[in-house]
Design an enzyme around this catalytic site. Structure first.
Site, PDB file in Angstrom:
ATOM      1  N   MET B   1      40.081  45.799  48.752  1.00 28.92           N
ATOM      2  CA  MET B   1      38.823  45.881  48.958  1.00 28.92           C
ATOM      3  C   MET B   1      38.429  47.338  49.512  1.00 28.92           C
ATOM      4  O   MET B   1      37.074  47.483  49.284  1.00 28.92           O
ATOM      5  CB  MET B   1      38.356  44.891  50.025  1.00 28.92           C
ATOM      6  CG  MET B   1      36.947  44.245  49.704  1.00 28.92           C
ATOM      7  SD  MET B   1      36.812  42.710  50.727  1.00 28.92           S
ATOM      8  CE  MET B   1      38.498  42.950  51.773  1.00 28.92           C
ATOM      9  N   PRO B   2      39.401  48.130  49.432  1.00 33.33           N
ATOM     10  CA  PRO B   2      39.012  49.436  49.926  1.00 33.33           C
ATOM     11  C   PRO B   2      38.139  50.098  48.995  1.00 33.33           C
ATOM     12  O   PRO B   2      38.274  50.026  47.680  1.00 33.33           O
ATOM     13  CB  PRO B   2      40.299  50.299  50.138  1.00 33.33           C
ATOM     14  CG  PRO B   2      41.462  49.089  50.134  1.00 33.33           C
ATOM     15  CD  PRO B   2      40.985  47.960  49.298  1.00 33.33           C
ATOM     16  N   TYR B   3      37.445  51.126  49.478  1.00 35.16           N
ATOM     17  CA  TYR B   3      36.680  52.193  48.434  1.00 35.16           C
ATOM     18  C   TYR B   3      37.214  53.587  48.854  1.00 35.16           C
ATOM     19  O   TYR B   3      37.215  53.901  50.049  1.00 35.16           O
ATOM     20  CB  TYR B   3      34.940  51.969  48.733  1.00 35.16           C
ATOM     21  CG  TYR B   3      34.278  53.030  48.046  1.00 35.16           C
ATOM     22  CD1 TYR B   3      34.005  52.956  46.484  1.00 35.16           C
ATOM     23  CD2 TYR B   3      33.710  54.039  48.649  1.00 35.16           C
ATOM     24  CE1 TYR B   3      33.154  53.832  46.136  1.00 35.16           C
ATOM     25  CE2 TYR B   3      32.950  54.924  48.094  1.00 35.16           C
ATOM     26  CZ  TYR B   3      32.796  55.020  46.845  1.00 35.16           C
ATOM     27  OH  TYR B   3      31.992  55.630  46.002  1.00 35.16           O
ATOM     28  N   VAL B  41      38.574  49.965  44.778  1.00 34.50           N
ATOM     29  CA  VAL B  41      37.895  50.722  43.895  1.00 34.50           C
ATOM     30  C   VAL B  41      37.905  52.245  44.212  1.00 34.50           C
ATOM     31  O   VAL B  41      37.998  52.710  45.440  1.00 34.50           O
ATOM     32  CB  VAL B  41      36.325  50.616  44.070  1.00 34.50           C
ATOM     33  CG1 VAL B  41      35.387  51.470  43.316  1.00 34.50           C
ATOM     34  CG2 VAL B  41      36.105  49.250  43.580  1.00 34.50           C
TER      35      VAL B  41
END
Lengths: 65, 65, 65, 65, 65, 65
Positions: B1-3, B41
């Protein structure tokens, strides 16, 4: 070490004006917080007026009025 | 889930190099924090050298020296 | 001169893990694009799970399942 | 006074669709948090598919499958 | 209408200094680009020194030297 | 795959209101651009009123009037 991001609409800012923004923002961080200018980064993003909204409308529409 | 947002000056990074940055940043998050790569992402912004400043000067000016 | 922003949920990353992310992202830029590590900035934002959404739900809710 | 940044891949969003995103995001902030629309800013960034990665691959590569 | 984001390490900037940064950044946009101050937004992010890296190291480590 | 960042002042938004913002922003991207909600990320940043400026003044000062 600060990072400054200036986002404006793409409406003809010149290279000289952008250089002035970079110089001015860097000087501001030096003056107020005594930051090291050598590692102060300023990035300017110029955004199409179709992609910038305020008051629920695009700047393209606002400029037409 | 990191950006992850990677901002670099626009100076000719190839599609292959950008794919490598995306792969490398994703692998880093998986390796260090065990994040799920499927929802990691990575977005690369390439910024005109007139719009990037360091030390109070634009990269355009720095590159001329 | 690159600027990398890594955004993750605040779920207990240690100082060591964050230092590893910073080292890893810096190395990546050096290896792929030959960037100068001395002016490569990496900033990690840790975001409360109430404030991070994916699939229309907060991570707080997803973690409960 | 909120600031909303919507980042999408550059794959043909029309001016009308972007105006709808701006209107919709502004209305959302007004409805949920009673924010003043007059000072609500929405900025859309459209990113080249070579520069957007998910699952460790660029969207350019994913779209080819 | 500009949006300015100033990111610094969290190392004791006072409310007065932050107000000065906000005033200074707003004035800069007015002076250089004749922007409307009433809709110029400045947001300061203060980041833990464990979460800020330069030269591949955290500021926490750099400050110890 | 979109990434939405909503920045607001920290003035008491509840977990329920933040969940509504996340749901609403995700639905907006699905409705207008037919984006996949499963990979749509929404991140809310709540910023101290000392750190948010508009019209050259902090929100802390504006709220006192």
């Amino acid at each position: 070490m600060p990072y400054v991001n200036i986002r404006i609409t793409k409406e003809g800012a010149t290279a000289e004006q952008k250089a002035e923004l970079i110089k001015g923002a860097t000087d501001l961080l030096v003056r107020v917080l005594n930051k090291n200018p050598a590692t102060t980064v300023v990035v300017i993003d110029e955004v199409d007026t179709d992609n910038w909204g305020i008051g629920g409308e695009t700047v393209t529409v606002l400029r037409r009025r």
